[in-house]
Write an enzyme that holds these catalytic residues in place. Structure first.
Site, PDB file in Angstrom:
ATOM      1  N   CYS B 411      -7.370 -42.961  15.163  1.00 13.55           N
ATOM      2  CA  CYS B 411      -8.418 -42.334  15.958  1.00 13.55           C
ATOM      3  C   CYS B 411      -8.015 -42.110  17.403  1.00 13.55           C
ATOM      4  O   CYS B 411      -8.457 -41.160  18.043  1.00 13.55           O
ATOM      5  CB  CYS B 411      -9.710 -43.121  15.856  1.00 13.55           C
ATOM      6  SG  CYS B 411      -9.507 -44.861  16.175  1.00 13.55           S
ATOM      7  N   HIS B 455     -13.035 -47.943  17.236  1.00 19.63           N
ATOM      8  CA  HIS B 455     -12.933 -46.499  17.060  1.00 19.63           C
ATOM      9  C   HIS B 455     -12.859 -45.849  18.442  1.00 19.63           C
ATOM     10  O   HIS B 455     -13.236 -46.440  19.453  1.00 19.63           O
ATOM     11  CB  HIS B 455     -14.167 -46.004  16.298  1.00 19.63           C
ATOM     12  CG  HIS B 455     -14.032 -44.604  15.806  1.00 19.63           C
ATOM     13  ND1 HIS B 455     -12.916 -44.111  15.179  1.00 19.63           N
ATOM     14  CD2 HIS B 455     -14.916 -43.567  15.831  1.00 19.63           C
ATOM     15  CE1 HIS B 455     -13.084 -42.855  14.844  1.00 19.63           C
ATOM     16  NE2 HIS B 455     -14.305 -42.487  15.236  1.00 19.63           N
ATOM     17  N   ASP B 471     -16.608 -36.264  17.305  1.00 17.91           N
ATOM     18  CA  ASP B 471     -15.674 -37.236  16.753  1.00 17.91           C
ATOM     19  C   ASP B 471     -14.574 -36.491  16.018  1.00 17.91           C
ATOM     20  O   ASP B 471     -14.728 -36.102  14.865  1.00 17.91           O
ATOM     21  CB  ASP B 471     -16.407 -38.194  15.802  1.00 17.91           C
ATOM     22  CG  ASP B 471     -15.490 -39.320  15.345  1.00 17.91           C
ATOM     23  OD1 ASP B 471     -14.265 -39.223  15.573  1.00 17.91           O
ATOM     24  OD2 ASP B 471     -16.004 -40.291  14.756  1.00 17.91           O
TER      25      ASP B 471
END
Lengths: 332, 654
Positions: B411, B455, B471
């Site tokens: 991520c 994250h 995202d």
């Protein structure tokens, strides 16, 4: 810390009793009331307190929740220990045992019985005589009793009261020292210190202090008595002398064989026969020695003190009566 | 008292049983420390223990003071060489570790045994510096029990060992109520009282204030709990569970860093679904707190920063509990400071030329920022970049290499690339780190967020609209957000142990354990001044200060001691109330000059007393009759006892 309002409680007598410290003692017995049990931290307990303080500060500083928990658990243990230490003495019953008479200069052996009315044992109780420091540690099983014998030096004749006895315990963890005092009604008879001296010489008169000799035989051996300087060397029990360590005339170990006819001799021991210049205590000591010697010799003896006359006799009862009279004569 | 003090305490040498208990306690508290100790120190301490054991056989083996001093000096020097410090947490604990052996070795009598016990307690508490878990607590309880047994044994060495153990257990059992009261009511002070050593809080996992490629994927291998949440109502869906943490604004070409924004007063969002919940945050030694996007309330002692981050005013050095309300899917706030936007556009020159070119292409073909964003989103969806826990190492132009060469990453790669692209196209954007998702513990229903849920995502500022969450990981790998890490990564990647699907039973076990640990954390470890105030207000004491605490504490402890004492005396023979009254009667008469002689029976005595004290003759005879009836009669009626007591009390002599 008597709470008057509580002692007037009518409807809850048990509670009131508890606050008053229980029943008043019966005759002779003493019950250690829990209100008379004093308790302070021992030196070890002070260190314990210091340790807890450091643990607490550490817990605050590092915000250790379990540090707090541990510190408080130990603190709670300290409180429980305090109660248990007090409990080790509370409601202990002190009974007075018989203490045998002793001679001045010896140690009076006071017997005290400590009864444990509880269901828990009471270990490590130190019984200490206040004025002499004689002490003994006892353990008492539940619903049982243990005896402590305190050897208290007896210096003077007469009645020796036991006086104050301190009970002390540090059980179960040694962090607290609990103590209490008891003054059991116990006394010990102290005879005068016996002076080792020969029995008075035979005197023909029937005045006190002499032996009234009705007959003197030398044929039938009947026993042994203490040696007197006037005895014929032929009558000395040399075998018995050989067995003993000392050999000098007048010592208690030297015995003279007695023969039938001596038995009827009556020995009067009289304070008045001894010169007043010796002083009362010395004279009493000498009489005490004579009583012992006469008894040992198997003589029939009587005792005369001013205002007191003990008819001749022999045996333990006579000996005890004479010694008691001597012990208590104008007792200090 | 001074006279009583004169009793000499006869020193009693330490016996076998006592020694065994002392040693057992020390072994329990030092075993965890042995993991951190250098080998020579373990060897030295164990040697000292064994030496003392040998000396029990042969007294002459007890070392002289000089040998002990030499050992102290050498050992301390060794610890200094090892850690380059004497103070500080670890060296300090190591010194205590060594002293435990020395003190045991030089112990001769009861007093020394107590010193060893105190040392055991110090060592026990130092274990809590490292962990305060349930097993540690149990272990230290065992050590305390053992050491108390040692104290009892040393106080009563002649007593049966079994009885001594029972006494120790009784002491501990009786300690618990008092300990509970103290724990709940002792006025708590929020530490620290003084500066703590540098290493006090070392080695805690969690998010950091920088994000370089690889930093989050490292974290994702950890099963450690980041925080646990109790939702007051429905648990929101997983795909909206964005736990917002540090916002990274500054980029130096390789790593993203905090922008160091100012405190700000932010309006709570007007729209969105309200969710109320309680967070129990594990210590991470930083100031930031985590909350679902977007926070509608602030915990006590916490503030907003300009970038929407929530920070606690004091670092989270202990597990922290706070209440939150958030608004899910709230409309963003359109207004933003020019300074903040300016900073969110900054990029270092001459990095990632290909990405820059790509972004500039979007810009050229787009009418506004919204269209640029649309193109970027489309790009990420289309490109099908791979999600992996083991990304290849990247060189200087990390964004270029990720987007065009390796095409796989975690991520942090996705978010870093996306923000870079947006900024290159002139759109304000920033990286947001935190946690996404989590799982519900089926045992207690609490929601658990682990480090492996760490994250990074992005926020893009669209003029007139506000900061919008994007995202990029979810764009490329939709499963990451819907189903979690395990589903998203390629087959064959190393997963954290508990995320592996085949270990279902292990997970169940873990759920149970964690549910228990959660209660432990909440109720025991999380008990602090705030909880203390709550507890007291529950009992009706509002705004309790330390005086309220101290007085209720003392009252309860006093009641505890009295109650315990009464309980312990309950087995003793109760004094007979009839005898008590009779004794009081005899005492009263004795005070009037008629004491009872030992041989006198009650009837003779009362007759004599009545003759000597004619004024009270009648009551004296009545009392004696009552006493005789109660004492020797067949029935002892309770009201007669009361009457006797009353008559004795009211006895007057005119």
């Amino acid at each position: 810390m008597r709470i008057p309002s509580l002692s007037n409680l009518r409807f809850w007598p048990q509670l009131a009793l508890w606050f008053q410290g229980g029943a008043a003692p019966g005759q002779g017995d003493v019950v250690i009331s829990h209100r008379r049990v004093y308790i302070v931290p021992s030196r070890l307990g002070l260190y314990f307190g210091g340790t807890l303080a450091i643990l607490l500060v550490g817990s605050i500083n590092y915000a250790l929740s379990l540090g707090f928990a541990l510190t408080f658990l130990l603190a709670g243990m300290g409180l429980a220990a305090m109660v248990q230490t007090t409990r080790n003495l509370a409601r202990l019953m002190v009974r007075v045992g018989r203490s045998e008479p002793v001679f001045a200069g010896d140690a009076a052996r006071f017997r005290l019985e400590f009864a444990n009315p509880g269901v828990h044992d009471r270990p490590e109780i130190l019984v200490r005589h206040q004025s002499s420091g004689a002490q003994q540690t006892i353990d008492i099983a539940p619903a049982d009793a243990a005896e402590a014998v305190l050897a208290v030096p007896a210096d003077r004749r007469g009645w020796l009261p036991l006086g104050r006895v301190m009970l002390e315990t540090r059980f179960p963890v040694g962090l607290f020292r609990a103590w209490s005092y008891a003054e059991p009604d116990s006394r010990c008879l102290v005879y005068p210190r016996p002076e080792a001296s020969a029995l008075p010489p035979l005197a023909p008169s029937d005045r006190a202090g002499g032996i009234r000799a009705h007959a003197q035989g030398s044929d039938d051996f009947s026993g042994l008595r203490g040696y007197q300087p006037s005895d014929s060397p032929r009558h000395v029990a040399w075998k018995s002398v050989a067995r003993s360590d000392t050999l000098h005339p007048g010592s208690d170990d030297m015995l003279t064989k007695q023969f039938a006819g001596d038995a009827v001799a009556e020995l009067w021991l009289d304070l008045g026969d001894l010169p007043a210049s010796l002083g009362l205590e010395t004279r009493l000591s000498r009489l005490t020695g004579w009583v012992l010697a006469a008894e040992r010799a198997g003589a029939i003896y009587g005792l005369r003190l001013p205002g007191l006359r003990l008819e001749p006799g022999r045996g333990d009862a006579q000996r005890a009566a004479c010694l008691e009279a001597l012990a208590l004569y104008q007792a200090p | 008292m001074s006279q009583a003090d004169a009793v000499p305490a006869t020193p009693r040498p330490i016996g076998w049983r006592e020694f065994a208990l002392l040693l057992a306690g020390l072994l329990i508290v030092t075993a965890p420390h042995a993991l951190n100790a250098p080998w020579w120190l373990i060897l030295l301490t164990v040697t000292l223990y064994v030496w003392r054991a040998a000396a029990l056989w042969n007294r002459s083996l007890l070392p002289s003071r000089w040998i002990l001093i030499v050992i102290v000096v050498l050992g301390t020097a060794g610890i200094w060489l090892e850690f380059r410090a004497i103070f500080g947490r670890l060296p300090g604990v190591m010194l205590l570790f060594m002293f435990s052996g020395l003190k045991l070795l030089e112990s001769r009598d009861q007093r020394d045994a107590a010193a060893v016990v105190f040392l055991t307690w110090f060592l026990a508490i130092t274990n809590f510096l490292y962990t305060q878990s349930i097993p540690t607590a149990l272990g230290m309880c065992a050590a305390v029990a053992t050491s108390i047994a040692a104290l009892v044994t040393s106080a009563a060495p002649r007593r049966a060992p079994r009885a001594n153990l029972r006494t120790a257990a009784l002491l501990l059992g009786q300690a618990i109520p008092a300990a509970l009261v103290l724990f709940l009511l002792f006025p708590r002070i929020q530490g620290p009282l003084w500066g703590l050593p540098q290493d006090s809080f070392a080695g805690v996992t969690g998010l950091s204030d920088t994000m370089a490629p690889g930093s989050l994927s490292q974290l994702s291998l950890s099963d450690a709990i980041a925080f646990r949440v109790e939702f007051k109502g429905q648990t929101p869906r997983r795909r909206v569970m964005y736990w917002r943490g540090p916002v990274l604004t500054d980029f130096d070409g390789r790593a993203w860093r905090l922008g160091y924004p100012n405190f700000a007063e932010l309006e709570p969002p007007a729209t969105g679904t309200s969710v109320a919940y309680t967070v129990l945050l594990e210590q991470h030694n930083r100031n930031w707190l985590f909350a679902l996007e977007r926070a509608a309330s602030l915990p006590e002692n916490a503030r907003h920063l300009e970038d929407g981050q929530i920070v606690s005013l004091i670092p989270v050095r202990t597990r922290m509990r706070y209440e939150m309300v958030s608004k899910i899917e709230a409309e963003p706030r359109p207004a933003e400071l020019r300074r903040v936007l300016e900073r969110a556009r900054r990029l270092p020159q001459d990095f990632n030329p290909r990405a820059r070119a790509l972004a500039e292409g979007w810009r050229a073909g787009a009418a506004n920022d919204t269209e640029v964003l649309g193109r970027a989103i489309e790009h990420f969806r289309r490109e099908r970049l791979q999600y992996t826990l083991e990304p290849a190492l990247l060189g200087r132009d990390s964004v270029d290499e990720f987007l065009f060469v390796t095409r796989e990453g975690f991520c942090e790669h996705f978010s870093s690339a996306f923000v870079f692209l947006m900024r290159a196209a002139g759109v304000p954007a920033r990286v947001v780190t935190g946690y996404q998702g989590g799982d519900t513990n089926p045992v207690d229903g609490a929601y658990t967020v682990r480090q492996s849920d760490a994250h990074a995502w992005t926020e893009v500022y669209i003029g007139g609209n506000g900061w919008v969450r994007v995202d990029p990981t979810a764009l490329s790998v939709p499963g990451r957000v819907d189903a979690g890490l395990a589903r998203a990564v390629a087959v064959g990647d190393t997963l954290p142990l508990l995320l592996r699907p085949e270990l279902e039973w292990l997970r169940t076990l873990r759920y149970n354990w964690e549910a228990m640990a959660h209660q432990w954390n909440l109720l025991v470890l999380g008990y602090n001044p705030d909880r203390q105030r709550e507890l007291l207000s529950f009992f009706g004491i509002k705004d309790a200060d330390w005086r309220d605490l101290a007085s209720s504490l003392l009252a309860l402890l006093g009641a505890f001691v009295l109650g315990l004492f009464a309980w312990m005396l309950r087995h003793m023979v109760r004094p007979d109330p009839v005898q008590v009254a009779w004794n009081e009667f005899c005492g009263k008469l004795g005070a009037r000059g008629v004491p009872r002689s030992p041989h006198e029976g009650p009837r003779d005595y009362s007759e004599r007393a009545a003759r000597n004290l004619p004024a009270a003759g009648e009551p004296i005879r009545t009392i004696a009759e009552l006493y005789i009836t109660l004492r020797y009669g067949r029935h002892a009626a309770a009201e007669k006892v009361v009457e006797l007591r009353q008559r004795v009390r009211e006895l007057e002599f005119g």
